[in-house]
Design a protein around this motif. Structure first.
Motif, mmCIF file in Angstrom:
data_model
loop_
_atom_site.group_PDB
_atom_site.id
_atom_site.type_symbol
_atom_site.label_atom_id
_atom_site.label_comp_id
_atom_site.label_asym_id
_atom_site.label_seq_id
_atom_site.Cartn_x
_atom_site.Cartn_y
_atom_site.Cartn_z
ATOM 1 N N VAL A 298 0.863 -1.192 0.000
ATOM 2 C CA VAL A 298 0.000 0.000 0.000
ATOM 3 C C VAL A 298 0.898 1.240 0.000
ATOM 4 O O VAL A 298 0.739 2.141 0.824
ATOM 5 C CB VAL A 298 -0.977 0.006 1.205
ATOM 6 C CG1 VAL A 298 -2.079 -1.001 1.013
ATOM 7 C CG2 VAL A 298 -0.239 -0.262 2.525
ATOM 8 N N SER A 307 -7.201 -1.071 -0.725
ATOM 9 C CA SER A 307 -7.117 -2.087 0.317
ATOM 10 C C SER A 307 -8.296 -1.980 1.277
ATOM 11 O O SER A 307 -8.910 -2.985 1.647
ATOM 12 C CB SER A 307 -5.796 -1.934 1.077
ATOM 13 O OG SER A 307 -5.719 -2.857 2.144
ATOM 14 N N ASN A 311 -11.269 -4.995 1.541
ATOM 15 C CA ASN A 311 -11.582 -5.659 2.801
ATOM 16 C C ASN A 311 -13.074 -5.651 3.123
ATOM 17 O O ASN A 311 -13.516 -6.406 3.989
ATOM 18 C CB ASN A 311 -10.802 -5.022 3.951
ATOM 19 C CG ASN A 311 -9.376 -5.515 4.027
ATOM 20 O OD1 ASN A 311 -9.044 -6.550 3.472
ATOM 21 N ND2 ASN A 311 -8.525 -4.770 4.707
#
Length: 396
Positions: A298, A307, A311
């Motif tokens: 990242v 990210s 998730n």
């Protein structure tokens, strides 16, 4: 000794995909199926990991079969809601009864008392948004999702709705009182990349009920707090967390639990507390190790936004540029409780993560005198799974 026949299936319920069980008891009738089911679930919990314990067990006189002798899945009845012994007084106002109905509808329980907490009943951060939506529908209110952290009990949430006070700032302060009351020394949870300890709410139902649980969060996130200068050293950063911790508990023994990025921070907090002469009785980390690059994978803000979204089950085309406003829209569409975080606070979270990751990469790893309890994920849970398995681990 308990069961003659059993069938377990993964089914879609109001809480997502859950394991449901139907059983024929051995040598007895289904006279008090609720009591029998609770006892059986308790027994299963002693021998199986949480993700293998069914959400409900329904007692049947016989398992329905097809003409070919196979289990007739279509004929298996919908699961009963498990009632429980209410811990406290009954709701006695219209608002409290409305909040209790919302809790029961979303959490799949009955007999909720006015003093019971959303988290103690099995609620968690992923269910916060649908629960608040149900409360707002019942009351005609406009509570934000953070209200569930500000007032997690039926009576407290009803009072917030009636008073009109629902400050978003209260759930973004440096300490989140996940369970403020209790008699034992508190457990301090240390936030993951998101900077928030909201997701630790999933653990409350599995911890000692008399143990306070206080979430440490990034400093300076609340909209009504002044902007703070980024820490220049790991020593300064750790001192922030220790000062916050000692405002709540001036002396040890201390109990620390960190997840992901928070695990690495918890290690350093523990080392500095010991250096200052305090006792650290528990240091536990979930999916974290003392060394490594927290920013690996990242490296850019675009990577970090993606990210966050991945998730919660949202994939974004590589050619789509993301900013904080677009990310908030996508989080809201996905039903993420993080969508309620103000955009200015999200910008601070990203900036602070970069600072923390940089300090962790360059600062030496200190030595902690004592045991380090390391908890690792044993299996992945699909991002769109809202079942028990997803309570901790996917909504960072």
């Amino acid at each position: 000794d308990y069961v003659a026949e059993a069938v377990v299936r993964a089914r879609e319920t109001h809480r997502g995909t859950e394991l449901l069980a139907w059983i024929v008891p051995l040598g007895r009738q289904c006279d008090d199926s609720q009591e029998f089911s609770r006892g059986l679930l308790h027994e299963l919990g002693r021998h199986l990991p949480d993700y293998m314990v069914p959400a409900t067990v329904q007692c049947l006189a016989e398992i329905p079969l097809t003409p070919h002798g196979k289990v007739d899945d279509a004929a298996l009845p919908q699961p009963d809601r498990l009632s429980h012994a209410p811990a406290g007084r009954a709701p006695n106002t219209s608002a409290e009864r409305s909040v209790a109905r919302a809790f029961e509808a979303v959490l799949g329980v009955t007999g909720v008392s006015a003093t019971e907490s959303f988290f103690a009943l099995g609620g968690h951060s992923f269910l916060a948004q649908p629960t608040i939506a149900a409360v707002n529908t019942e009351l005609g209110s406009e509570l934000p999702v953070q209200a569930i952290f500000q007032g997690p009990t039926v009576e407290a949430l009803a009072a917030l709705a009636e008073s009109g006070r629902n400050e978003v700032s209260d759930s973004l302060r440096a300490v989140l009182p996940l369970r403020p009351e209790g008699h034992g020394a508190p457990i301090f949870t240390v936030h993951p990349v998101s900077g928030l300890s909201w997701a630790f709410s999933a653990l409350l139902a599995h911890l000692e009920t008399d143990r306070p649980v206080l979430g440490l969060q990034m400093h300076g996130l609340a909209p009504d707090e002044p902007e703070i200068t980024e820490p220049a050293s790991m020593q300064e950063l750790v001192s922030w967390y220790i000062a916050t911790t000692q405002e709540e508990q001036p002396q040890g023994p201390y109990h620390l639990l960190g997840w992901s990025l928070g695990g690495r921070l918890a290690h350093r907090i523990a080392a500095e507390l010991q250096h200052r002469g305090h006792q650290v009785s528990t240091l536990a980390v979930m999916d974290a190790y003392p060394e490594g690059d927290s920013a690996a994978g990242v490296e850019t803000d675009q990577d970090l936004w993606r990210s966050f979204l991945k998730n919660i089950g949202t994939e974004v085309p590589e050619d789509e540029a993301l900013d904080v406003h677009r990310v908030a829209e996508l989080m809201d569409e996905a039903g993420s409780s993080l969508a309620a975080v103000p955009e200015a606070s999200m910008t601070t979270i990203i900036r602070r993560f970069r600072t923390i990751a940089g300090l962790l990469k360059t600062a030496p790893v200190p030595v902690v005198d004592g045991d380090l309890h390391v908890l690792e994920v044993t299996h992945d849970v699909p991002a769109d799974d809202r079942s028990e398995e997803r309570r901790v681990g996917k909504e960072c």
